[in-house]
Design an enzyme around this catalytic site. Structure first.
Site, short mmCIF file in Angstrom:
data_model
loop_
_atom_site.label_atom_id
_atom_site.label_comp_id
_atom_site.label_asym_id
_atom_site.label_seq_id
_atom_site.Cartn_x
_atom_site.Cartn_y
_atom_site.Cartn_z
N SER A 155 34.43 11.20 73.60
CA SER A 155 35.57 11.73 72.84
C SER A 155 36.77 11.78 73.78
O SER A 155 36.60 11.85 75.00
CB SER A 155 35.22 13.16 72.39
N TYR A 168 32.26 21.99 73.58
CA TYR A 168 32.32 20.57 73.20
C TYR A 168 32.89 19.74 74.35
O TYR A 168 32.33 18.71 74.74
CB TYR A 168 33.17 20.40 71.94
N LYS A 199 31.09 16.75 76.52
CA LYS A 199 31.61 15.37 76.56
C LYS A 199 32.12 14.98 77.95
O LYS A 199 32.03 13.82 78.34
CB LYS A 199 32.70 15.18 75.49
N THR A 224 35.54 13.00 59.60
CA THR A 224 34.14 13.22 59.21
C THR A 224 33.96 14.72 59.00
O THR A 224 34.82 15.52 59.38
CB THR A 224 33.14 12.77 60.30
N1 NAP Z 1 34.64 13.40 64.14
C1 NAP Z 1 35.41 13.44 65.22
O1 NAP Z 1 36.56 13.93 65.17
C2 NAP Z 1 34.91 12.86 66.52
C3 NAP Z 1 35.87 12.56 67.50
C4 NAP Z 1 35.41 12.04 68.72
C5 NAP Z 1 34.07 11.85 68.93
N2 NAP Z 1 33.17 12.14 67.95
C6 NAP Z 1 31.76 11.94 68.23
O2 NAP Z 1 31.19 11.02 67.32
C7 NAP Z 1 29.80 11.30 67.16
C8 NAP Z 1 29.46 11.33 65.67
O3 NAP Z 1 30.17 12.37 65.05
P1 NAP Z 1 30.63 12.36 63.51
O4 NAP Z 1 32.08 12.59 63.50
O5 NAP Z 1 30.07 11.20 62.82
O6 NAP Z 1 29.98 13.72 63.02
P2 NAP Z 1 28.96 14.03 61.82
O7 NAP Z 1 29.39 13.31 60.61
O8 NAP Z 1 28.85 15.50 61.79
O9 NAP Z 1 27.61 13.38 62.35
C9 NAP Z 1 26.93 13.93 63.44
C10 NAP Z 1 25.52 13.40 63.47
O10 NAP Z 1 24.81 14.04 64.55
C11 NAP Z 1 23.57 14.46 64.06
N3 NAP Z 1 23.02 15.65 64.73
C12 NAP Z 1 23.59 16.86 64.90
N4 NAP Z 1 22.71 17.70 65.47
C13 NAP Z 1 21.56 17.01 65.66
C14 NAP Z 1 20.28 17.33 66.17
N5 NAP Z 1 19.96 18.55 66.61
N6 NAP Z 1 19.33 16.36 66.22
C15 NAP Z 1 19.59 15.13 65.74
N7 NAP Z 1 20.79 14.76 65.23
C16 NAP Z 1 21.75 15.70 65.18
C17 NAP Z 1 23.81 14.80 62.60
O11 NAP Z 1 22.58 14.75 61.93
P3 NAP Z 1 22.40 15.32 60.44
O12 NAP Z 1 22.96 14.25 59.55
O13 NAP Z 1 20.91 15.47 60.31
O14 NAP Z 1 23.16 16.61 60.38
C18 NAP Z 1 24.77 13.71 62.18
O15 NAP Z 1 24.09 12.56 61.78
C19 NAP Z 1 29.53 12.63 67.88
O16 NAP Z 1 28.95 12.38 69.13
C20 NAP Z 1 30.94 13.20 68.04
O17 NAP Z 1 31.02 14.07 69.15
C21 NAP Z 1 33.56 12.63 66.73
#
Ligand code: NAP
Length: 266
Positions: free
Chosen positions: A137, A150, A154, A185
């Site tokens: 991130s 967070y 990261k 998301t």
């Molecule tokens: N969204 C943002 O603004 C953003 C920005 C920069 C980086 N990121 C990074 O992108 C990645 C994906 O995030 P996203 O935005 O797609 O968020 P999201 O839609 O909330 O998806 C997160 C995923 O992580 C899984 N997860 C959470 N806790 C878990 C656990 N204990 N065991 C197994 N899986 C688990 C969730 O599983 P479930 O479906 O079972 O809940 C979900 O599939 C993350 O690493 C996040 O830090 C996101």
């Protein structure tokens, strides 16, 4: 491009499902990891040629479950790519941090990717197209008020990835760190989205991250990629002139604090 066998954590999340769609369209075979079997099956059903892909229930919140996941993956045969995408976020001031939230954050965002990389390295070593993509991130480079746990997770993932890139520099495993800015998301709570809107912090669609990840699969050299302008400039500025970024964030602090405490129900 050669069809690759890709292990994808957090597959049913916003960025995970966009990556799954885009990799499947490109002809790759996926092992989709997630915590919800119905959501995993539904995702598999939406992919091109569903029968080419597999699903695996995987809660990444303990070392023991990760060891059993790694053993199951090893038994499934060769793997070309590991994508550590699962993650969670938390928005609030340091004073309001809960012990269990800190532990869960570090476990899923940092310890799980470290353990999965270590466990799958022997499998990856036997692929001629091996790659690891760790989803970081811009908050892995910029300490942003309200996101202490967070950011810590990261920053740690970025450090771990840098070491792995250097340890494997003479081996044919490409190690990538892919750092999006805010992405639309459900990870971002309504308070975070409202704050981003008020502060003018832009959000990308998950497909932007998926396209960048797909491009990294064609790249044999390890790399670190930061997405979004001006965030990628702020990442560099924060490294060179941290006080410039600190002063800019100080001006945003009343707004950040208002949303961070609202979110906690104060
Ligand atoms: N969204 C943002 O603004 C953003 C920005 C920069 C980086 N990121 C990074 O992108 C990645 C994906 O995030 P996203 O935005 O797609 O968020 P999201 O839609 O909330 O998806 C997160 C995923 O992580 C899984 N997860 C959470 N806790 C878990 C656990 N204990 N065991 C197994 N899986 C688990 C969730 O599983 P479930 O479906 O079972 O809940 C979900 O599939 C993350 O690493 C996040 O830090 C996101």
């Amino acid at each position: 491009m050669t069809a690759l066998k890709i292990v994808l954590t957090g597959a049913t999340g916003g960025i995970g499902s966009a990556m799954a769609q885009s990799f499947a369209r490109a002809g790759h075979r996926l092992i989709l990891l997630g915590r919800n079997s119905d959501a995993l099956a539904a995702l598999q059903g939406r992919l091109q040629e569903p029968s080419r892909h597999q699903i695996m229930l995987a809660d990444l919140s303990s070392a023991a479950t990760i060891a059993s996941i790694a053993a199951k993956l090893a038994a499934m045969g060769e793997i070309d790519v590991l994508i550590n995408n699962a993650g969670l976020s938390d928005f609030g001031l340091v004073a309001d941090l809960q012990d269990d939230a800190i532990a869960q954050m570090l476990q899923v965002n940092l310890l799980a990717p470290m353990r999965l990389c270590r466990a799958l390295l022997p499998l990856l070593s036997s692929s001629g197209n091996a790659a690891i993509i760790n989803i970081g991130s811009s908050f892995g480079s910029i300490g942003y008020p309200g996101f202490s746990a967070y950011c810590a997770s990261k920053f740690g993932l970025r450090g771990f990835t840098e070491v792995l890139q250097r340890e494997l520099a003479d081996q044919p495993i490409a190690v990538h760190y892919l750092a999006p800015r805010a992405v639309r998301t459900t990870m971002n709570s309504p308070a975070v989205m409202a704050m981003n809107k008020e502060l003018g912090n832009r959000e990308d669609e998950p497909e932007i991250v998926a396209a960048a990840a797909l491009q990294l699969l064609t790249q044999r050299r390890s790399s670190s990629r930061y997405l979004g302008w001006p965030e990628k400039l702020f990442v560099r500025l924060n490294a060179l002139l941290p006080n410039v970024v600190a002063n800019a964030l100080k001006k945003q602090l009343p707004t950040i604090r208002r949303y961070a405490t609202q979110h906690r129900g104060h």
